[in-house]
Design a protein around this motif. Structure first.
Motif, short mmCIF file in Angstrom:
data_model
loop_
_atom_site.label_atom_id
_atom_site.label_comp_id
_atom_site.label_asym_id
_atom_site.label_seq_id
_atom_site.Cartn_x
_atom_site.Cartn_y
_atom_site.Cartn_z
N GLY A 293 0.80 -1.22 0.00
CA GLY A 293 0.00 0.00 0.00
C GLY A 293 0.83 1.27 0.00
N PHE A 294 2.02 1.23 0.60
CA PHE A 294 2.85 2.44 0.70
C PHE A 294 4.01 2.46 -0.29
CE2 PHE A 294 0.72 2.56 4.84
CZ PHE A 294 0.41 3.91 4.91
N SER A 295 4.06 1.46 -1.20
CA SER A 295 5.16 1.39 -2.15
C SER A 295 4.74 1.98 -3.49
CB SER A 295 5.60 -0.06 -2.35
OG SER A 295 6.58 -0.13 -3.37
N ALA A 296 5.63 2.82 -4.03
CA ALA A 296 5.41 3.38 -5.37
C ALA A 296 6.46 2.88 -6.35
CB ALA A 296 5.43 4.90 -5.30
N GLY A 351 -14.53 -10.23 0.33
CA GLY A 351 -13.26 -9.55 0.15
C GLY A 351 -13.01 -9.08 -1.27
N ASN A 352 -13.36 -9.91 -2.27
CA ASN A 352 -13.17 -9.49 -3.65
C ASN A 352 -14.07 -8.30 -4.00
OD1 ASN A 352 -11.13 -11.18 -4.75
ND2 ASN A 352 -12.55 -12.89 -4.73
N THR A 353 -15.30 -8.35 -3.49
CA THR A 353 -16.20 -7.21 -3.71
C THR A 353 -15.66 -5.97 -3.02
OG1 THR A 353 -18.10 -8.71 -3.80
CG2 THR A 353 -18.56 -6.38 -3.45
N LEU A 354 -15.23 -6.15 -1.76
CA LEU A 354 -14.67 -5.05 -0.99
C LEU A 354 -13.43 -4.48 -1.68
CD1 LEU A 354 -14.66 -3.37 1.65
CD2 LEU A 354 -13.21 -5.16 2.65
N GLY A 355 -12.54 -5.39 -2.13
CA GLY A 355 -11.33 -4.95 -2.80
C GLY A 355 -11.63 -4.19 -4.08
N GLY A 363 -8.44 3.89 -5.11
CA GLY A 363 -7.20 3.50 -5.75
C GLY A 363 -6.66 2.21 -5.14
N VAL A 364 -5.82 1.53 -5.90
CA VAL A 364 -5.30 0.24 -5.46
C VAL A 364 -4.43 0.37 -4.22
CG1 VAL A 364 -3.85 -1.73 -6.14
CG2 VAL A 364 -5.44 -0.74 -7.79
N ALA A 365 -3.60 1.42 -4.14
CA ALA A 365 -2.69 1.59 -3.01
C ALA A 365 -3.46 1.73 -1.69
CB ALA A 365 -1.81 2.82 -3.23
N TRP A 366 -4.49 2.57 -1.68
CA TRP A 366 -5.27 2.74 -0.45
C TRP A 366 -6.06 1.48 -0.11
CZ3 TRP A 366 -5.49 5.40 3.77
CH2 TRP A 366 -4.86 6.65 3.83
N MET A 367 -6.45 0.72 -1.13
CA MET A 367 -7.14 -0.54 -0.87
C MET A 367 -6.24 -1.48 -0.06
SD MET A 367 -7.24 -3.97 -1.91
CE MET A 367 -6.48 -3.99 -3.53
N PHE A 368 -4.96 -1.58 -0.45
CA PHE A 368 -4.01 -2.43 0.29
C PHE A 368 -3.84 -1.93 1.72
CE2 PHE A 368 -2.38 -3.70 -3.99
CZ PHE A 368 -2.49 -5.07 -3.82
N ARG A 369 -3.75 -0.64 1.91
CA ARG A 369 -3.56 -0.08 3.26
C ARG A 369 -4.74 -0.41 4.18
NH1 ARG A 369 -1.86 5.98 1.18
NH2 ARG A 369 -0.19 5.28 -0.23
N LEU A 370 -5.94 -0.27 3.65
CA LEU A 370 -7.13 -0.48 4.47
C LEU A 370 -7.33 -1.96 4.83
CD1 LEU A 370 -9.56 1.99 2.66
CD2 LEU A 370 -8.53 2.27 4.92
N VAL A 371 -7.10 -2.86 3.86
CA VAL A 371 -7.35 -4.28 4.14
C VAL A 371 -6.28 -4.87 5.06
CG1 VAL A 371 -8.58 -4.64 1.97
CG2 VAL A 371 -6.13 -5.13 2.07
N SER A 372 -5.14 -4.19 5.19
CA SER A 372 -4.10 -4.70 6.12
C SER A 372 -4.63 -4.76 7.55
CB SER A 372 -2.87 -3.80 6.07
OG SER A 372 -3.14 -2.52 6.61
N LEU A 373 -5.54 -3.85 7.90
CA LEU A 373 -6.12 -3.83 9.25
C LEU A 373 -6.93 -5.10 9.52
CD1 LEU A 373 -7.34 -0.11 9.32
CD2 LEU A 373 -5.20 -1.06 10.24
N LEU A 374 -7.54 -5.65 8.48
CA LEU A 374 -8.32 -6.87 8.65
C LEU A 374 -7.42 -8.07 8.95
CD1 LEU A 374 -10.77 -6.32 5.66
CD2 LEU A 374 -11.31 -6.08 8.10
N ALA A 375 -6.29 -8.18 8.25
CA ALA A 375 -5.35 -9.27 8.48
C ALA A 375 -4.76 -9.17 9.89
CB ALA A 375 -4.24 -9.26 7.44
#
Length: 396
Positions: A293-296, A351-355, A363-375
């Protein structure tokens, strides 16, 4: 059957099934991107596939518990999966054909990866000294090779050659499956019939450790399925090609090998229960999502594939170990595949719907950041299950 022959045959089984999964399923997102689908539509299609597999897994588990038909199920469903891949690559972006083809791949090829684990559980519970971790490492190695080679092929010639490769692998699979024994039906050793599906579900619902770990797995999968669906999309959005997707999958699979092979020794040295190891793996899933999520940088995104060694590679053998220590032998296959149906399949539907929604909106980057909280939340629950199991040994 001799021990060495059993382990070699099961290693080849895992290797071929994983290679088929790599070609037919791991490249689903790039295939859908090449067909012109948006992030949101990719999420919906993957959701349908996850829903189909969630409904199918308990059925496969019950068949494996009640009947001695693992070989027949494996070959029959894999052949159907080959046909689904053919329709997917020839669908010309027709939404209905694409959706049904993806659902078929999830019901067959994806489920057979889990079915092989259930097959191993039944063999181990019947007294076979099968080294699951080592045989599963064979699958990781074949996945690594397949990802690197097929990624290069797809970048040059597209996904059509996959059809010819898959049927060649199926012929090899037929030869390997014929060398393996069907597991004895559950309850045979105690001269009683294996429980029906509803009886197994009723017993599992009373197992507190199983239920808490299932909840943890559900939360973690909300994150991992989003990562799997959009990892390749992230690579392509940073300027990568199908070749880079193949490199990432290669790194993931190769990093699994040391942990898979040395799982038993690692668990003994750490002195942790299977449930605690599952919680540790979920923590690293969350850390991987944060990194993505934080990598460019494309290089960092590819390097993040190495998290696979402390997430999937640790979680997979620990999950099998967890089932053997937590669930009755009468419903091992059903318990394992219901665990995956709800914790992996049903969670993937959400999860696929949420993602897809998060990727489309933020955006894809923020999606990764948010779902990390679930894991990370799943990791906490898994540690809770480990604590409960330490205080009292719970068996269905």
């Amino acid at each position: 059957m001799k021990l060495r022959t059993l382990n070699v045959s099961f290693l080849l089984l895992q290797g071929l099934l994983t290679l088929i999964d790599c070609i037919a399923v791991a490249y689903l997102s790039p295939i859908l991107v090449s067909l012109g689908y948006s992030n949101l539509r990719i999420g919906w299609i993957m959701t349908l596939g996850a829903l189909a597999s969630a409904l199918a897994r308990p059925v496969w588990g019950t068949l494996n518990d009640r009947f001695s038909c693992a070989r027949q199920v494996t070959l029959g469903s894999t052949a159907v999966g080959m046909g689904c891949y053919f329709f997917l690559t020839h669908s010309a972006a027709h939404p209905a054909v694409t959706a049904f083809a993806v659902m078929g791949l999830y019901v067959t090829v994806v489920c057979m990866m889990n079915f092989a684990d259930a097959w191993a559980l039944r063999l181990i519970s019947s007294g076979a000294a099968l080294n699951y971790g080592a045989t599963r490492a064979g699958g990781s190695f074949s996945y690594a090779v397949g990802a690197a080679v097929f990624g290069s092929l797809a970048a040059r010639w597209g996904f059509m050659p996959g059809n010819y490769i898959l049927w060649g692998l199926f012929i090899l699979l037929c030869g390997v499956v014929c060398t393996l024994p069907n597991p004895p039906p559950a309850g045979q050793q105690r001269a009683r019939k294996a429980p029906f599906l509803y009886e197994s579900l009723a017993a599992l619902s009373k197992n507190r450790v199983y239920c808490v770990m299932l909840a943890a797995f559900f939360l973690c999968t909300l994150a991992t399925c989003s990562m799997e669906s959009f990892y390749s999309v992230l690579i392509l959005s940073l300027g990568g090609t199908e070749r880079h997707v193949g490199i990432a999958l290669f790194l993931q699979a190769m990093s699994e090998l040391p942990v898979m092979v040395g799982y038993t020794r690692l668990r003994r040295r750490l002195g942790l229960s299977p449930a605690a190891l599952m919680g540790t793996a979920m923590f690293f899933y969350g850390l991987k999502a944060l990194t993505l999520g934080f990598s460019a940088s494309l290089g960092v995104v590819l390097a993040a594939a190495l998290f696979q060694s402390v997430s999937f590679a640790l979680f997979t053998p620990a999950c099998v170990d967890f089932m053997l220590k937590t669930v009755s032998a009468d419903c091992l296959s059903t318990a394992h595949l219901v665990f995956l149906a709800i914790g992996q399949g049903a969670a993937a539907v959400v999860g696929n719907t949420l993602g897809g929604v998060l990727a489309e909106r933020f955006g894809v980057a923020w999606m990764f950041r948010l779902v990390s909280l679930l894991a990370l939340s799943g990791s906490v629950l898994a540690c809770r299950a480990a604590f409960i199991q330490t205080r009292r040994r719970t068996t269905v």
